[in-house]
Design an enzyme around this catalytic site. Structure first.
Site, short mmCIF file in Angstrom:
data_model
loop_
_atom_site.label_atom_id
_atom_site.label_comp_id
_atom_site.label_asym_id
_atom_site.label_seq_id
_atom_site.Cartn_x
_atom_site.Cartn_y
_atom_site.Cartn_z
CG ASP A 9 -1.68 1.23 1.42
OD1 ASP A 9 -2.34 1.64 0.46
OD2 ASP A 9 -1.61 1.83 2.52
CG ASP A 11 -1.87 7.50 0.37
OD1 ASP A 11 -0.94 8.22 -0.03
OD2 ASP A 11 -2.95 7.38 -0.27
N GLY A 46 -7.50 3.68 3.38
CA GLY A 46 -7.73 2.62 2.38
C GLY A 46 -8.96 2.79 1.53
CB ILE A 47 -12.42 3.82 2.10
CG1 ILE A 47 -12.43 5.10 2.93
CG2 ILE A 47 -12.53 2.59 2.99
CD1 ILE A 47 -13.74 5.32 3.70
NE ARG A 49 -9.79 12.29 -4.55
CZ ARG A 49 -9.28 12.58 -5.76
NH1 ARG A 49 -9.94 13.40 -6.56
NH2 ARG A 49 -8.14 12.06 -6.16
NE ARG A 117 -9.55 9.07 -9.84
CZ ARG A 117 -10.59 9.56 -10.49
NH1 ARG A 117 -11.68 9.89 -9.82
NH2 ARG A 117 -10.54 9.72 -11.78
CG ASN A 118 -3.79 12.59 -5.67
OD1 ASN A 118 -3.69 13.44 -6.55
ND2 ASN A 118 -4.81 12.57 -4.82
O1 LIG Z 1 -7.97 11.06 -2.92
P1 LIG Z 1 -7.01 10.00 -3.36
O2 LIG Z 1 -5.58 10.47 -3.37
O3 LIG Z 1 -7.42 9.36 -4.64
O4 LIG Z 1 -7.01 8.89 -2.23
C1 LIG Z 1 -7.97 7.89 -2.07
C2 LIG Z 1 -7.63 7.06 -0.84
O5 LIG Z 1 -6.29 6.60 -0.94
C3 LIG Z 1 -5.87 5.75 0.12
O6 LIG Z 1 -4.56 5.36 -0.10
C4 LIG Z 1 -5.99 6.46 1.44
O7 LIG Z 1 -5.66 5.55 2.49
C5 LIG Z 1 -7.40 6.96 1.63
O8 LIG Z 1 -7.50 7.67 2.85
C6 LIG Z 1 -7.79 7.85 0.46
O9 LIG Z 1 -9.15 8.27 0.60
MG LIG Z 2 -2.71 3.16 3.50
#
Ligand SMILES: O=P(O)(O)OC[C@H]1O[C@@H](O)[C@H](O)[C@@H](O)[C@@H]1O
Ligand SMILES: [Mg+2]
Length: 214
Positions: A9, A11, A46-47, A49, A117-118
């Site tokens: 994973d 983040d 993990g969930i 946006r 998505r980042n």
């Molecule tokens: O907004 P992003 O960068 O697409 O992230 C979506 C999810 O990415 C996960 O990796 C994070 O643990 C979540 O908290 C977050 O909501």
């Molecule tokens: Mg994580």
């Protein structure tokens, strides 16, 4: 069955962007007058946006239209992207380079399995992109963790059987996803204190070497 691949994973495992997610959501929630604290923040690990936004809005006294929700999620992502601009290669979590290097040495494949998505932006800022044989992220999936889709996609890209993969996760949702994918899992971070579905618990990333190679 031996371990042929590690799916990380991102983040909260390889980088402290879990704190940036929290800060960005907190800024948005404060502006909306919605109560949001770190324990609520842990529920967002993990969930996706939009699922995260729904959790935060549970504490709101008003209802939001889908357009308003899209606008709030975009606002949060803007705040989050501002924070990501601070990231440098020095922000890779302690032990990340060492464990990836150990995998390379042993011929164990390494991949990313993230709901974010980042992900591409973060890996670029950390200078880690080239190290992974496969990246599966929130841009490519319909269902985020605890659905196993992102991990199964990573295994497919690696061409490795799910049962030969181990997932490293800081989220309860991610540990459940790993189990549903038929993979082994190692928990790291605050989730090690909860009765999560993990096969192993790590206090430091380097402890993964003992899990995989004994
Ligand atoms: O907004 P992003 O960068 O697409 O992230 C979506 C999810 O990415 C996960 O990796 C994070 O643990 C979540 O908290 C977050 O909501
Ligand atoms: Mg994580």
């Amino acid at each position: 069955m031996s371990i042929l691949a590690v799916i990380f994973d991102l983040d909260g495992v390889l980088v402290h962007t879990d704190q940036y997610h929290y800060q960005a959501w907190k800024r948005m929630a404060d502006e909306e007058g919605i109560v949001f604290d770190e324990s609520a923040g842990d529920r967002l690990r993990g969930i996706s946006r939009m699922e995260s936004l729904e959790v935060i809005l549970e504490k709101s006294s008003r209802t939001y239209t889908s357009e308003e929700k899209e606008a709030l999620a975009a606002k949060k992502n803007g705040y989050y992207r501002e924070l990501l601009e601070q990231l440098t290669p020095a922000d890779a979590a302690p032990g990340s380079h060492e464990i990836i290097a150990a995998c390379k040495l042993q011929g164990t494949k390494v991949a990313i399995g993230s709901s974010s998505r980042n992900t591409p932006v973060i890996l670029e800022r950390l200078g880690l992109t080239h190290l992974f044989e496969a990246v599966a992220d929130g841009n490519e999936i319909d269902n985020s963790k605890p659905d196993p889709e992102v991990f199964l996609l990573a295994a497919k890209k690696l061409a490795i059987d799910p049962e030969c993969c181990i997932v490293v996760e800081d989220a309860e949702a991610g540990l459940v996803a790993a189990k549903r994918a038929g993979m082994k899992s190692a928990a790291i971070g605050t989730v090690i204190n909860s009765p999560a579905a993990a096969d192993y618990r790590l206090h430091r990333l380097e402890e993964l070497t003992a899990v995989i190679w004994g």
